[in-house]
Structures are given as structure tokens and as C-alpha cells.
Scaffold this active site. Structure first.
Site, short mmCIF file in Angstrom:
data_model
loop_
_atom_site.label_atom_id
_atom_site.label_comp_id
_atom_site.label_asym_id
_atom_site.label_seq_id
_atom_site.Cartn_x
_atom_site.Cartn_y
_atom_site.Cartn_z
N ASP A 58 2.24 -7.34 -7.91
CA ASP A 58 2.00 -6.18 -8.75
C ASP A 58 3.15 -5.21 -8.46
OD1 ASP A 58 0.76 -4.33 -10.43
OD2 ASP A 58 -0.44 -3.51 -8.80
N ASP A 60 2.92 -1.17 -8.93
CA ASP A 60 2.47 0.10 -8.36
C ASP A 60 1.67 -0.12 -7.08
OD1 ASP A 60 3.41 1.91 -10.49
OD2 ASP A 60 1.98 0.81 -11.74
N HIS A 212 -1.50 8.46 -18.21
CA HIS A 212 -0.79 7.18 -18.17
C HIS A 212 -0.41 6.72 -19.58
CE1 HIS A 212 -1.77 6.33 -13.88
NE2 HIS A 212 -2.86 7.03 -14.15
N ASP A 343 -2.77 -4.25 -5.07
CA ASP A 343 -3.56 -3.24 -4.35
C ASP A 343 -4.97 -3.08 -4.90
OD1 ASP A 343 -2.14 -1.84 -6.68
OD2 ASP A 343 -3.56 -0.30 -6.06
#
Length: 501
Positions: A58, A60, A212, A343
Site C-alpha cells: 500500500d 499511505d 480526500h 496499514d
């Protein structure tokens, strides 16, 4: 029982107490030699890096780590959207982001407007239930839920998908959202404003999403990248190490290409795409792992979407959306030779390990701080005595006479004070991310189910060669005898005994 007999019994209990405490003090130097390295990789499931041919990431909070300024930015923008577009009171501008108020993994009761920590058995940790910025008394919590157990039907499901009642906040980006929810609830209560909690939750969720979706956050980070992104020298070193050893690498992220490109240029350099065999942006995880309908689409360096059918995923190219089934067909990267890092336990890891047999690695930045706390003298001393006192209570509860029960109640009070004190060491409101006193948290149980290994950051990989095998520690089940060498002389596993918050 005569007065002298009561005195003798009381004296005997306190002598056992003092003897146990002295034995605990003698044990401290032994336990102090078992401090945990915060850069360790921890295994839930046996896994050998020798078997891993392909590494996926991933972006972020996996490849890119952000400074605390980012959460402040998200909070401030979302707060202002509530005021400017949803007509919330101007007084909300009095609230600033509080970086140490919440922790990840909390549950939010949408209908009751309560934020709380729940353990692996669906029990609320009393003392961690907040309405706004204030704790809710335990008696009130027990009255509302008819105890402290939360029924399965109002919890989020096995994959973390929200039901109409409970939302679990699992990713690091959710910290500003939880804080904003708490602040708005606090404002309404302080000013005696009647409001519908469900509407509040949806409005805050929408405002955070707009930060976002509208690209506001992305533009702010790109404009001042040094302020928001922590320089990733060690991330670069990990990628170079894997590339040097002939490993395939790919990136699957929900973030847009321009944002990822700007960040990776800063972290790795302008040639960052040379390290990756496949790059997929705006993947729409977790839908990417389940929805077979979305085809891949190639994106040019200038962001132009091309319309041609994708027959191969080519190195150096950028692809948007798509789905995992098409990814597997085009690459052939299947099963346990693939290790993917992320995460978010649900969006990044759950489907991969349960449905597709990939190996998974969870990035848990909070781990480093918690381990450092666990290594402190204060924590080691308190936890060792807490374990010993708990064992003493278990043994001595058979003495039911009033004199004995008076002594035992004092021990119970002391134990409760220590439990509360150690909770506050991690976070004054909610305690540890991983424990609700002695039980694992709901977050921790999902981590152990969906992640083969977990670590504070990718940089931990630099401490291991690529032939290393990770072995989970065999901690005894409750009915098993603690006979393994990794047990302390008291029969309690050091790692277990030192993390009860």
C-alpha cells in the site's frame, strides 16, 4: 472466629502478600533483561522470507509516513466544511485537533453517539466510553447496554463493514474523524442543542470524505511536502534491498497518481517507478479485492485516461482501478509466494489472506511507542507485581471469613488502581491499542487473524536477511502447562505478563 484467630489469619495473609511482593522484586532484574526491540518483526503465523518472490505495498502509512500536521489539516478542513456547507455552528472553530485524545481501533455507537474500546470478546472496557470529550459513568454504560457486552448483531461484521449501529475506526486516517465527532458532540451537549446522532455521524463522515475526494488534502500535501511527509530514507533502502535480491514488487493504492508520484519522488527519487513491476492507483480497496467488474485502465504521466484494452501489466506504466482477479490472471502472482504490506487490517489484508492465500504484513506505527512504554522500569515493575497480585487473589479467594475478605478486598482495590494507572500510561482516555486490561482488543484479535507478521514500519525489514523464517512464540493455552524455556520462573510468559492494560 475469635479476635486472636482473626488477627492471626489477617497477619498470615499479609505475610504471604509481603513474601510474594519481595519475590516479585527479586524477579525484576530477570525480566528487565527481556526488553523488546521496537524494530522487531512479530509473527502471528510461521512464514519464511525465502518463500516470498513478490512483494506488494500500500502507499499511505506503508511506503509513506506522515507527520502530525496532516491530521491537524484534515480535522481543520472537515470542521470548516461542516460549518460552511452543512450549517453547523460557528462556535466549532473554537476546537482544535487533539493528537492524543483517541487511538485507532475504537468503536462508535452511531445511535448513542458514544466512542468506546471493545475487547476481543465483545465486552466494553468500562472507563473508556466517551460522549463528546467526557467519560460516561460505568453505571450509565451498564444501564444502556444491559451490561457491558455488545451483541454481535450490532457490531461491524467479520470484515469490518459497518452496520447501522456500530462503526469501528481501523485506519490511521480515522483519528481526525473520531476527534471531530467527539468535538461536535461536546459542543452540542455544552450548549444544550438537541440533535440527531445519526445525522451528525453521517455529516462528519461526509466532511472527512470530502477532504480526500475533492483532492483538498492531496493538493495541500503536494504544495508543502516536507511539512507533511516524513523523509523515507529507510523505505528507499528496503525497496533497494528487495530489488537487489531480484524480488518482484508492486504497488496497489487508493490514492491518485499525481499524489503518489510527488510523494515517491520525495521519498525514493524520480526513478522510483523503475523499482516496481506494477503500479496501480485509485484501486478502490477493498472493492478491488472483490469486485470483478472493473477493468484496468492505463493512465499517462499527464493523467490522461486511455481507452485501450489491457492485455499485460507492463513495468513503467500506471494503471487505475481494475480488480484483483484480473491482476492475478495477468501476472500469475498467486498464493503464498506473495507478501503484501498495508496499514488497514480490513481494507488491505483481510480478503488477501482469507480468500487468496497471500501472505500479509501489517504496518502498525503505534507499535513503536507502545513497546518503548512497555520497556520502561515503571511499567515492568507495575506489570510484574500486578500479575503476582492477581495470582495471589486467585489463590486466596477461598478464604471466605470476614477478616480474610477485608484483606482480599484491599488487594482487589490495589489491583484496580494499578490497572487504571497502567491504562493511562498509554492513553489517558482509552489505554493501549492492543489490550483491554488482560484481554486483547477487538483490533488486536483482527490483527492476529489477518496478518501473518506485523511491525512498526517497513524499515524493520532491514534487520533481517531474505532467508529469515519468522516463528510465532508458543505461549501456553490456559489448560497447558507453562513448560517452555521462554516462560519466566513464575510460569507466566514475559510478553504476556507485561502487557495488560
Amino acid at each position: 472466629m475469635s479476635t486472636s484467630s482473626r488477627e492471626d489469619k489477617t497477619s498470615w495473609l499479609w505475610s504471604v502478600y509481603n513474601e510474594t511482593k519481595q519475590q516479585t522484586q527479586d524477579l525484576i532484574p530477570v525480566i528487565s533483561n527481556n526488553f523488546v526491540n521496537p524494530d522487531t518483526i512479530f509473527a502471528n503465523n510461521q512464514m519464511s522470507l525465502q518463500d516470498i518472490e513478490i512483494y506488494g505495498f500500500d502507499y499511505d502509512y506503508t511506503l509513506a509516513f506522515y507527520s502530525s500536521h496532516l491530521h491537524t489539516l484534515i480535522f481543520n478542513i472537515a470542521r470548516d466544511i461542516l460549518i460552511d456547507e452543512h450549517r453547523y455552528p460557528e462556535g466549532l472553530k473554537e476546537y482544535d485537533y487533539m493528537p492524543n485524545f483517541v487511538i485507532r481501533g475504537l468503536h462508535y455507537d452511531v445511535q448513542k453517539a458514544l466512542l468506546m474500546k471493545i475487547d476481543a470478546f465483545h465486552y466494553i472496557q468500562l472507563g473508556t466510553v466517551y460522549r463528546g470529550l467526557n467519560p460516561v459513568p460505568e453505571k450509565e454504560v451498564i444501564a444502556m447496554y444491559e451490561g457491558s457486552h455488545v451483541p454481535l448483531e450490532i457490531m461491524s461484521d467479520f470484515y469490518g463493514k459497518v452496520c447501522h449501529t456500530m462503526k469501528q475506526f481501523m485506519d490511521i486516517f480515522s483519528l481526525p474523524e473520531m476527534t471531530l465527532l467527539s468535538c461536535v458532540n461536546d459542543y452540542f451537549m455544552k450548549h444544550n442543542i438537541d440533535y440527531e446522532p445519526v445525522h451528525l455521524y453521517k455529516d462528519v463522515k461526509e466532511a472527512i470524505g470530502d477532504v480526500h475526494v475533492r483532492g483538498i488534502m492531496y493538493r495541500a500535501v503536494e504544495a508543502d511536502i516536507e511539512k507533511y511527509i516524513c523523509y523515507g530514507e529507510q523505505t528507499h533502502a528496503v525497496l533497494r534491498k528487495l530489488s537487489k535480491n531480484g524480488k518482484k514488487m508492486f504497488l496497489i493504492t487508493n490514492s491518485p497518481f499525481d499524489f503518489v508520484d510527488r510523494g515517491m519522488n520525495y521519498i525514493v527519487g524520480k526513478d522510483w517507478r523503475d523499482l516496481f513491476d506494477v503500479v496501480i492507483v485509485q484501486a478502490d480497496k477493498p472493492g478491488f479485492f472483490n469486485d470483478r467488474r472493473k477493468p484496468f485502465r492505463r493512465v499517462t504521466d499527464k493523467g490522461v485516461l486511455l481507452w485501450d484494452r489491457i492485455h499485460h501489466l507492463e513495468k513503467g506504466q500506471i494503471y487505475k482501478q481494475g480488480n484483483l482477479y484480473e491482476f492475478l490472471r495477468l501476472t500469475g502472482w498467486r498464493g503464498s509466494k506473495v507478501l503484501y504490506f498495508g496499514d488497514h487490517i480490513y481494507s488491505d489484508l483481510a480478503d488477501l489472506t482469507l480468500k487468496h492465500g497471500w501472505r500479509t504484513g501489517a504496518i502498525i506505527p503505534e507499535l513503536r511507542k507502545e513497546i518503548k512504554i512497555m520497556n520502561t522500569e515503571e511499567y515492568v515493575h507495575t506489570m510484574t507485581w500486578l500479575q503476582a497480585l492477581t495470582a495471589l487473589l486467585e489463590q486466596m479467594q477461598v478464604h471466605q471469613d470476614p477478616a480474610s475478605q477485608t484483606v482480599i478486598q484491599q488487594w482487589i482495590n490495589e489491583r484496580e488502581e494499578m490497572r487504571l494507572r497502567t491504562k493511562d500510561i498509554f492513553n489517558a482516555q482509552f489505554g493501549s491499542l492492543f489490550r483491554t486490561y488482560h484481554n486483547p482488543t477487538y483490533f488486536s484479535r483482527r490483527l492476529s487473524r489477518f496478518a501473518d507478521i506485523y511491525m512498526a514500519s517497513l524499515s524493520c525489514l532491514l534487520n533481517y536477511d531474505l532467508q529469515h523464517t519468522f516463528y510465532p512464540r508458543r505461549t501456553p493455552l490456559q489448560h497447558e502447562s507453562p513448560i517452555w524455556p521462554e516462560q519466566t520462573s513464575t510460569g507466566t510468559h514475559v510478553g504476556e505478563s507485561l502487557h495488560i492494560t
